[in-house]
Design an enzyme around this catalytic site. Structure first.
Site, PDB file in Angstrom:
ATOM      1  N   GLY A 149      12.692  -4.341  12.559  1.00  0.00           N
ATOM      2  CA  GLY A 149      11.639  -3.170  12.164  1.00  0.00           C
ATOM      3  C   GLY A 149      10.407  -3.788  11.325  1.00  0.00           C
ATOM      4  O   GLY A 149       9.849  -3.227  10.636  1.00  0.00           O
ATOM      5  N   GLN A 150      10.016  -4.962  11.974  1.00  0.00           N
ATOM      6  CA  GLN A 150       8.783  -5.582  11.237  1.00  0.00           C
ATOM      7  C   GLN A 150       7.612  -4.803  11.994  1.00  0.00           C
ATOM      8  O   GLN A 150       7.492  -4.692  13.324  1.00  0.00           O
ATOM      9  CB  GLN A 150       8.908  -7.069  11.662  1.00  0.00           C
ATOM     10  CG  GLN A 150       7.556  -7.736  11.342  1.00  0.00           C
ATOM     11  CD  GLN A 150       7.693  -9.236  11.601  1.00  0.00           C
ATOM     12  OE1 GLN A 150       8.351  -9.816  12.041  1.00  0.00           O
ATOM     13  NE2 GLN A 150       6.717  -9.991  10.980  1.00  0.00           N
ATOM     14  N   SER A 151       6.365  -4.295  11.210  1.00  0.00           N
ATOM     15  CA  SER A 151       5.655  -3.705  11.860  1.00  0.00           C
ATOM     16  C   SER A 151       4.283  -4.449  11.647  1.00  0.00           C
ATOM     17  O   SER A 151       3.343  -4.122  12.361  1.00  0.00           O
ATOM     18  CB  SER A 151       5.540  -2.329  10.959  1.00  0.00           C
ATOM     19  OG  SER A 151       5.125  -2.680   9.542  1.00  0.00           O
ATOM     20  N   HIS A 186       6.295 -12.138   6.258  1.00  0.00           N
ATOM     21  CA  HIS A 186       6.237 -11.643   4.584  1.00  0.00           C
ATOM     22  C   HIS A 186       7.546 -11.490   4.247  1.00  0.00           C
ATOM     23  O   HIS A 186       8.353 -10.815   5.000  1.00  0.00           O
ATOM     24  CB  HIS A 186       5.056 -10.414   4.674  1.00  0.00           C
ATOM     25  CG  HIS A 186       5.493  -9.501   5.567  1.00  0.00           C
ATOM     26  ND1 HIS A 186       5.139  -9.233   6.962  1.00  0.00           N
ATOM     27  CD2 HIS A 186       6.291  -7.960   5.362  1.00  0.00           C
ATOM     28  CE1 HIS A 186       5.544  -8.295   7.439  1.00  0.00           C
ATOM     29  NE2 HIS A 186       6.306  -7.383   6.522  1.00  0.00           N
ATOM     30  N   HIS A 231       9.185  -9.011   1.648  1.00  0.00           N
ATOM     31  CA  HIS A 231       8.903  -7.730   0.307  1.00  0.00           C
ATOM     32  C   HIS A 231       9.949  -8.433  -0.825  1.00  0.00           C
ATOM     33  O   HIS A 231      10.732  -8.606  -0.716  1.00  0.00           O
ATOM     34  CB  HIS A 231       9.713  -6.476   1.003  1.00  0.00           C
ATOM     35  CG  HIS A 231       8.954  -6.104   2.415  1.00  0.00           C
ATOM     36  ND1 HIS A 231       8.503  -4.873   2.380  1.00  0.00           N
ATOM     37  CD2 HIS A 231       9.341  -6.387   3.507  1.00  0.00           C
ATOM     38  CE1 HIS A 231       8.069  -4.645   3.387  1.00  0.00           C
ATOM     39  NE2 HIS A 231       8.341  -5.679   4.137  1.00  0.00           N
ATOM     40  N   ASN A 259      11.728  -8.245   7.101  1.00  0.00           N
ATOM     41  CA  ASN A 259      12.092  -7.529   8.438  1.00  0.00           C
ATOM     42  C   ASN A 259      11.613  -8.612   9.631  1.00  0.00           C
ATOM     43  O   ASN A 259      10.298  -8.962   9.552  1.00  0.00           O
ATOM     44  CB  ASN A 259      11.378  -6.310   8.365  1.00  0.00           C
ATOM     45  CG  ASN A 259      11.812  -5.315   7.449  1.00  0.00           C
ATOM     46  OD1 ASN A 259      13.004  -5.170   7.289  1.00  0.00           O
ATOM     47  ND2 ASN A 259      11.016  -4.659   6.554  1.00  0.00           N
ATOM     48  N   ILE A 281       0.725  -1.152  -0.019  1.00  0.00           N
ATOM     49  CA  ILE A 281       0.039   0.067   0.041  1.00  0.00           C
ATOM     50  C   ILE A 281       1.022   1.284  -0.098  1.00  0.00           C
ATOM     51  O   ILE A 281       0.408   2.321  -0.347  1.00  0.00           O
ATOM     52  CB  ILE A 281      -0.821  -0.084   1.202  1.00  0.00           C
ATOM     53  CG1 ILE A 281      -1.978   0.588   1.151  1.00  0.00           C
ATOM     54  CG2 ILE A 281      -0.209   0.292   2.457  1.00  0.00           C
ATOM     55  CD1 ILE A 281      -3.225   0.633   1.990  1.00  0.00           C
TER      56      ILE A 281
HETATM   57  P1  AMP Z   1       7.162  -4.715   7.570  1.00  0.00           P
HETATM   58  O1  AMP Z   1       7.424  -3.411   8.184  1.00  0.00           O
HETATM   59  O2  AMP Z   1       8.437  -5.465   7.028  1.00  0.00           O
HETATM   60  O3  AMP Z   1       6.344  -5.410   8.658  1.00  0.00           O
HETATM   61  O4  AMP Z   1       6.449  -4.417   6.427  1.00  0.00           O
HETATM   62  C1  AMP Z   1       4.965  -4.035   6.302  1.00  0.00           C
HETATM   63  C2  AMP Z   1       4.390  -3.687   5.222  1.00  0.00           C
HETATM   64  O5  AMP Z   1       3.266  -3.601   4.895  1.00  0.00           O
HETATM   65  C3  AMP Z   1       4.692  -2.216   4.984  1.00  0.00           C
HETATM   66  O6  AMP Z   1       5.860  -1.881   3.977  1.00  0.00           O
HETATM   67  C4  AMP Z   1       3.468  -1.469   4.709  1.00  0.00           C
HETATM   68  O7  AMP Z   1       3.457  -0.472   3.717  1.00  0.00           O
HETATM   69  C5  AMP Z   1       2.765  -2.810   4.168  1.00  0.00           C
HETATM   70  N1  AMP Z   1       1.151  -2.695   4.489  1.00  0.00           N
HETATM   71  C6  AMP Z   1       0.493  -2.242   5.721  1.00  0.00           C
HETATM   72  N2  AMP Z   1      -0.688  -2.382   5.483  1.00  0.00           N
HETATM   73  C7  AMP Z   1      -1.044  -2.550   4.211  1.00  0.00           C
HETATM   74  C8  AMP Z   1      -2.039  -2.994   3.572  1.00  0.00           C
HETATM   75  N3  AMP Z   1      -3.356  -2.806   3.914  1.00  0.00           N
HETATM   76  N4  AMP Z   1      -2.007  -3.648   2.112  1.00  0.00           N
HETATM   77  C9  AMP Z   1      -0.653  -3.642   1.885  1.00  0.00           C
HETATM   78  N5  AMP Z   1       0.394  -3.334   2.096  1.00  0.00           N
HETATM   79  C10 AMP Z   1       0.380  -2.942   3.681  1.00  0.00           C
END
Ligand code: AMP
Length: 118
Positions: A97-99, A104, A106, A91, A34
């Site tokens: 830095g996993q959010s 997943h 990237h 991540n 996104i």
């Molecule tokens: P990480 O920081 O490695 O956990 O990456 C999480 C990623 O998910 C970030 O790059 C966000 O931009 C992406 N993200 C969060 N919410 C969504 C969503 N609803 N659809 C697609 N990507 C998302």
């Protein structure tokens, strides 16, 4: 750590939140990020409840692992990323830095990416 079923990727996998899906097989799903950080920025998710590379690597079946690799390979081929190169990133945890607490990968490509001195 217990898996958080409320995380956004779990909701996307279960069709409870919208996403731009580009590929799926039995055990993996690919969506567009996104908030893309490169011309191509896809996210490859296992459909199973794994919060990190570690839990996926330890607990996923061979079929789940093969399906995740198939999804990655689809993206590389579909967007011709092998021509000029690409990057895979997972991540992991706080330091990584996993959010989103659903494993997943990237996939980034389409331009020269910063190397962070790696
Ligand atoms: P990480 O920081 O490695 O956990 O990456 C999480 C990623 O998910 C970030 O790059 C966000 O931009 C992406 N993200 C969060 N919410 C969504 C969503 N609803 N659809 C697609 N990507 C998302």
């Amino acid at each position: 750590m217990t898996y958080d079923k409320e995380n956004i990727f779990c909701q996307i996998i279960n069709n409870k939140a919208p996403s731009e899906r580009v590929f799926e097989n039995e055990n993996a799903l690919v969506i567009k990020n996104i908030n893309p950080r490169a011309p191509y920025h896809l996210l490859v998710l296992p459909k199973g409840e794994y919060e990190s590379y570690t839990t996926f690597g330890t607990n996923a079946t061979d079929r789940e692992k093969l399906d995740l690799m198939e999804a990655i390979n689809f993206v590389i081929k579909e967007y011709h990323l092998d021509d000029a190169g690409y990057r895979l990133v997972a991540n992991t945890g706080y330091y990584g830095g996993q959010s989103v607490p659903h494993f997943h990968i990237h996939i980034l490509g389409g331009e020269k990416l910063p190397t962070f001195g790696l």
